[in-house]
Write an enzyme that holds these catalytic residues in place. Structure first.
Site, PDB file in Angstrom:
ATOM      1  CB  ILE A   1      -0.767   0.336   1.067  1.00 37.89           C
ATOM      2  CG1 ILE A   1      -1.750  -1.247   1.175  1.00 37.89           C
ATOM      3  CG2 ILE A   1      -2.119   1.534   1.567  1.00 37.89           C
ATOM      4  CD1 ILE A   1      -3.016  -1.414  -0.126  1.00 37.89           C
TER       5      ILE A   1
ATOM      6  CG  ASP B   1      12.693 -12.146   6.821  1.00 40.42           C
ATOM      7  OD1 ASP B   1      13.020 -12.499   8.079  1.00 40.42           O
ATOM      8  OD2 ASP B   1      12.335 -11.542   5.998  1.00 40.42           O
TER       9      ASP B   1
ATOM     10  CE  LYS C   1      16.411   1.568  22.344  1.00 40.87           C
ATOM     11  NZ  LYS C   1      17.323   2.677  22.397  1.00 40.87           N
TER      12      LYS C   1
ATOM     13  CB  THR D   1      12.332   2.031  14.514  1.00 42.21           C
ATOM     14  OG1 THR D   1      10.905   1.722  14.061  1.00 42.21           O
ATOM     15  CG2 THR D   1      12.203   2.817  12.932  1.00 42.21           C
TER      16      THR D   1
ATOM     17  CB  ALA E   1      -5.839   4.687   7.188  1.00 43.60           C
TER      18      ALA E   1
ATOM     19  N   GLY F   1     -13.699 -19.944  -7.738  1.00 42.82           N
ATOM     20  CA  GLY F   1     -12.511 -21.296  -6.367  1.00 42.82           C
ATOM     21  C   GLY F   1     -12.222 -22.505  -7.055  1.00 42.82           C
TER      22      GLY F   1
ATOM     23  CB  CYS G   1     -14.460 -18.195 -12.369  1.00 39.59           C
ATOM     24  SG  CYS G   1     -13.343 -19.206 -12.495  1.00 39.59           S
TER      25      CYS G   1
ATOM     26  N   GLY H   1     -18.803 -19.707  -9.892  1.00 42.68           N
ATOM     27  CA  GLY H   1     -19.629 -19.005  -9.707  1.00 42.68           C
ATOM     28  C   GLY H   1     -20.904 -18.941 -11.157  1.00 42.68           C
TER      29      GLY H   1
ATOM     30  CG  HIS I   1     -11.311 -14.397 -12.119  1.00 39.52           C
ATOM     31  ND1 HIS I   1     -12.178 -14.548 -10.910  1.00 39.52           N
ATOM     32  CD2 HIS I   1     -11.189 -15.488 -12.698  1.00 39.52           C
ATOM     33  CE1 HIS I   1     -11.832 -16.383 -10.572  1.00 39.52           C
ATOM     34  NE2 HIS I   1     -11.837 -16.583 -11.514  1.00 39.52           N
TER      35      HIS I   1
ATOM     36  CD  GLU J   1     -12.793 -11.716  -9.996  1.00 41.86           C
ATOM     37  OE1 GLU J   1     -12.180 -12.379  -8.977  1.00 41.86           O
ATOM     38  OE2 GLU J   1     -13.294 -11.448 -10.122  1.00 41.86           O
TER      39      GLU J   1
END
Length: 543
Positions: free
Chosen positions: A19, A146, A188, A190, A240, A353, A380, A382, A515, A517
């Site tokens: 984001i 990591d 700390k 950070t 937010a 799905g 799909c 659906g 799809h 979306e």
């Protein structure tokens, strides 16, 4: 001369780097710059296509058929741009490419090492994504510290060494935890995260502080001093109500000032009026509508991320709060009272799905929508289930089934795409072979809409549209004449394949194989989903 903004994360994962990256890129785009964006995933999987939704969440599909991380969906939804396979790569892809080249003798017998060969491949892919752009925002997945992220951080360090400080800046997204017992925000973690970055040769110029509440100026100044950044380079990013607030919030925090300073850009003045209006309509809409979302991954709603966001986009553009009522399709199979609750919603949505679990519950919801005249939209799977339900309960074909649920069915209303290609001889259908051996339709395909159909009306009377797919099974055209004779219209087709259906004697019952979306954006909602919410609003007012 592309300039680069590298976005890393510290302290822990899931802080919202995607984001943040999308918001910064949005501000730069609205300032008139040509902006690209890239997500680097440190996992060794080649792509998320074979990963479980419970493991990874949604797999986002680009127009060119790449199965990518869901952050690419955020990038497209914020920037209103179609991205491609170039905008997402993984550790698996990098190593696969290097090993394949080594096997073909591409390194002339040299010993292949992480440095320089793996790191050089990473740099090559970053530069490829940035070609022709004024600015490329590069998000590195995972958390600093990591072990799998080290080659990517080394690539960042080397690129800064090669290009200089006026072409590359580092932005670090980090957590400022609130210790509730003491009522204090703590810096700390950070400081330690920034120290870890500096240990490997990267000094972030801008720090994005994620927190539950607003960070006071004195705490920002403390962070600036301890992390060796300018005072205006500690940017607050508190929680937010909507992710689409974040570009506006970052603009108010002044994030563009240090970005312009470090990258030697002129003053950046983004035009965010239209965006701000849509955000206000998300936060304080004038009306509301209730949509039953009948799915089976409800314990991890990230599996439906793009669809949830698409409903928000439609609502924002209609000044409407879309209230999602989550309906577990497995519970629907055995709970008649839950089925009766569908009487009180304004629309029913059955998404895509895979697999047999919860299928009967979804078909119960579809039958209820059909018989009760409730606004319905299927996507799909659906659509496939809407056809199956119609075959069983209207056409009387009780054995009607999908080869996904019963490979040996004698009434294969839904079958594998290979069956269609083999039986029809159709050569125009592009297919992809998955690593697990299955043939799939992936990416963007054209769909011809039937004149006068509800779907064509939704798409502003266009005859030809383009939408994205991700599936293996298709509706069998053998049953088309029987379906149409009983009132089911085939309202969309692609080279003989059934792409969309709707019912003639129903207020609004539409289902699509694609799809929609995946192409929905805040400032350009998908027209089919927008029409679904419009029809649900109309049904509500009619009641």
């Amino acid at each position: 001369m592309t300039k680069y903004i590298f976005v890393t994360g510290g302290v822990l994962s899931s802080l919202g780097k995607g984001i943040t990256s999308s918001s910064i890129a949005t501000l730069l785009k609205h300032s008139g710059l040509n902006v690209g964006i890239l997500k680097i995933d440190p996992y060794i999987n080649v792509d998320p296509g074979t990963m479980s939704p419970l493991e990874h969440g949604e797999v986002f599909v680009t127009y060119d058929g790449a199965e990518t991380d869901l952050d690419i969906g955020h990038y497209e939804r914020f920037l209103n741009v179609d991205f491609s396979f170039k905008n997402n790569f993984t550790t698996g892809q990098v190593y696969l490419s290097v090993i394949d080249r080594e096997r073909k003798g591409g390194y002339l017998g040299k010993t292949i090492q992480v440095i320089p060969h793996i790191v050089d491949e990473i740099k090559h892919r970053i530069k490829l994504a940035g070609e022709g752009k004024d600015i490329l925002v590069v998000e590195l997945g995972g958390t600093v510290g990591d072990i799998e992220g080290l080659p990517f951080l080394e690539a960042m360090r080397e690129m800064k060494h090669e290009y200089g400080i006026n072409r590359i800046i580092s932005m670090h997204v980090t957590l400022i935890p609130l210790i509730r017992a003491a009522g204090e925000l703590k810096t700390k973690p950070t400081q330690h995260s920034v120290q870890e970055l500096r240990r490997i040769g990267i000094t972030p110029q801008i720090i994005i502080t994620r927190s539950e509440k607003e960070i006071p100026t004195e705490l920002k100044n403390k962070l600036a001093m301890s992390c060796d950044v300018d005072y205006d380079c500690v940017i607050g990013a508190q929680d937010a109500k909507s992710i689409y607030q974040m570009p506006i919030n970052f603009l108010k925090e002044g994030v563009l000032v240090p970005i312009a300073r470090f990258l030697k850009l002129p003053e950046l003045k983004p035009d965010m009026k239209a965006w701000d209006l849509l955000v206000k309509q998300i936060l304080a809409p004038q009306q509301e509508v209730n949509i039953a979302f009948v799915g089976k991954y409800l314990n991890l709603k990230e599996s439906y991320k793009s669809l949830i966001e698409a409903l928000i986009h439609a609502g924002a553009n209609l000044d409407t709060q879309v209230n999602i009522q989550w309906i577990d399709s497995e519970e629907l199979e055995k709970n008649e009272e839950m089925l009766q609750k569908l009487k009180y919603v304004n629309g029913i949505l059955v998404p895509g799905g895979f697999g047999e679990r919860g299928i009967e519950g979804k078909m119960k919801a579809i039958q209820f929508a059909r018989e009760q005249g409730i606004v319905f939209f299927g996507i799909c799977l659906g659509m496939q289930l809407a056809i199956l339900e119609f075959c069983r309960n209207v056409l009387g074909i009780k054995e009607a089934n999908s080869m996904e649920f019963n490979p040996n069915t004698h009434e294969a209303v839904i079958y594998l795409i290979e069956n269609f290609i083999n039986q029809s001889g159709e050569k125009q259908i592009r297919t992809h072979t998955s690593p697990m051996g299955g043939t799939m339709r992936l990416g963007e395909y054209e769909c011809t809409l039937k004149e006068g159909s509800k779907l064509q009306k939704a798409y502003k009377n266009q005859k030809l549209i383009k939408e994205r797919h991700r599936h293996r099974y298709e509706a069998n055209p053998k049953y088309q004449a029987m379906l149409e004779k009983k009132g089911m219209m085939i309202s969309g087709k692609c080279n003989g394949l059934i792409e969309a259906i709707e019912l003639k004697n129903h207020p609004w019952f539409v289902a699509v194989q694609f799809h929609p979306e995946f192409t929905s954006r805040l400032q350009a909602p998908n027209l089919a989903i927008l029409e679904f919410i419009k029809q649900a609003l109309y049904a509500k007012s009619y009641k």
